[in-house]
Design a protein around this motif. Structure first.
Motif, PDB file in Angstrom:
ATOM      1  N   ASN A  60       0.966   4.052  -2.957  1.00  0.00           N
ATOM      2  CA  ASN A  60       0.756   5.489  -2.736  1.00  0.00           C
ATOM      3  C   ASN A  60       1.922   6.322  -3.264  1.00  0.00           C
ATOM      4  OD1 ASN A  60      -1.740   5.134  -1.515  1.00  0.00           O
ATOM      5  ND2 ASN A  60      -0.853   4.895   0.532  1.00  0.00           N
ATOM      6  N   GLU A  92       0.830  -1.207   0.000  1.00  0.00           N
ATOM      7  CA  GLU A  92       0.000   0.000   0.000  1.00  0.00           C
ATOM      8  C   GLU A  92       0.865   1.258   0.000  1.00  0.00           C
ATOM      9  OE1 GLU A  92      -3.715   1.994   2.507  1.00  0.00           O
ATOM     10  OE2 GLU A  92      -2.921   0.013   3.042  1.00  0.00           O
ATOM     11  N   ARG A 137       1.749   6.394  -7.019  1.00  0.00           N
ATOM     12  CA  ARG A 137       0.663   7.277  -7.456  1.00  0.00           C
ATOM     13  C   ARG A 137       1.072   8.738  -7.362  1.00  0.00           C
ATOM     14  NH1 ARG A 137      -4.639   6.333  -4.149  1.00  0.00           N
ATOM     15  NH2 ARG A 137      -3.319   7.343  -2.596  1.00  0.00           N
TER      16      ARG A 137
END
Length: 354
Positions: free
Chosen positions: A103, A99, A106
């Motif tokens: 992130n 995760e 992104r």
């Protein structure tokens, strides 16, 4: 599109992926990728800030999370796969690492995460040594001195025999410039200790060679007033450059360099005895061989690279490219000894006369 098709589409609409599903697919995609940060990491007491081109991304952290997150960010240098990082940082909850990577990607803080070829230090060294030996075998075929010194038959002119010792003395005199810079090599304490052993192995080689030259009337004072051949200085300068700016490469060639030097001196002493040079001169050369030119340097190099966990493909390519230059410099060094000392009656190139 027909009416029936439209009706069917309304009955079974394509559902957009949920955030959880996107993360699940992303996790599957990146498990064997090699993430690499493309931003500056700034560490503070209560937060970690990533900076890139004037924009910033902050992690609020406590002491426990800060240590783990800092370790994660430092490991994201493209040398480890994400699965390796998960196993090291958080094996009980690898999804949490995924995760974070998702992130960061992104936000544009991770480079295109592509798989890299990573080789262990010792495997990389063995590949480099194979390449070096192959290049030596090809490039030294036409080298008159190298061919002569490796034969057990024939003879060598006395001037060339003494010239060999003189040029190697100049080379050995630069050992302090070649090996002192790598004493601060950044790595484990085990590597630093091995480098110290390598340094002490080289220390004193020039003194034993000078003692040999003293027996034939070539003193240190006389040598101070002389300069080595241009190709000898090229060898000194090349090795000194690598010591200061690419110590890993200098370490990688130590084994082959030590082996080639030992082979040359073992053949050299045979020709000295055959030419019936001064017995004291021969005695000091033998002492140099037995105490300073043994194969311990090769063994130390292997031990050093066994302590290096991995070398990525980019670094391996850089090391391989420099092997070609090193072999060329080495080849020219021996060529120059043959060309100069076979055509001169003066052993010493005195500065005032040049």
């Amino acid at each position: 599109m027909s009416k029936s098709t439209i009706t069917e589409s309304k009955k079974n609409p394509i559902k957009p992926l949920t955030t959880d599903k996107k993360i699940e697919l992303y996790n599957q995609k990146i498990t064997e990728m090699y993430p690499r940060l493309t931003c500056q990491v700034n560490l503070y007491q209560e937060q970690i800030i990533l900076s890139q081109n004037g924009r910033h991304f902050a992690f609020q952290v406590n002491d426990k999370l800060r240590e783990r997150l800092e370790k994660l960010l430092l490991m994201m240098d493209g040398s480890r796969s994400l699965s390796e990082i998960q196993e090291i940082i958080y094996p009980k909850n690898p999804e949490a690492i995924n995760e974070i990577v998702h992130n960061l990607d992104r936000q544009g803080f991770i480079d295109d995460v592509v798989q890299l070829r990573v080789t262990s230090g010792i495997d990389a060294l063995l590949e480099l040594e194979d390449l070096t030996n192959n290049l030596f075998n090809k490039s030294l075929k036409e080298n008159h001195f190298y061919k002569a010194i490796n034969l057990t038959t024939g003879d060598l002119p006395i001037n060339i025999l003494y010239g060999f010792a003189i040029e190697y003395y100049h080379l050995f005199c630069h050992n302090c410039f070649l090996y002192s810079p790598i004493l601060s090599f950044q790595g484990s304490t085990k590597i630093q200790q091995l480098i110290k052993e390598l340094y002490f192995q080289k220390y004193g080689q020039d003194e034993l060679l000078l003692a040999a030259l003293n027996t034939i009337g070539i003193t240190g004072d006389k040598l101070i007033e002389t300069i080595p051949l241009t190709e000898t200085m090229a060898m000194c300068n090349g090795l000194a450059y690598w010591a200061n700016f690419d110590p890993l490469f200098l370490l990688s060639i130590q084994g082959v360099l030590a082996e080639k030097t030992l082979e040359a001196f073992e053949s050299y002493i045979h020709f000295c005895e055959q030419a019936e040079l001064d017995s004291c001169f021969i005695k000091m050369i033998k002492q140099l061989i037995t105490t300073k030119l043994n194969r311990e340097s090769e063994s130390l190099t292997r031990h050093i690279f066994q302590e290096i966990p991995h070398i990525n493909e980019e670094m391996s390519q850089r090391l391989r490219r420099q092997i070609y230059l090193f072999v060329e410099i080495y080849n020219n060094f021996y060529k120059a000894i043959w060309n100069h000392y076979s055509n001169t009656s003066d052993l010493l190139r005195r500065i005032p006369t040049i």
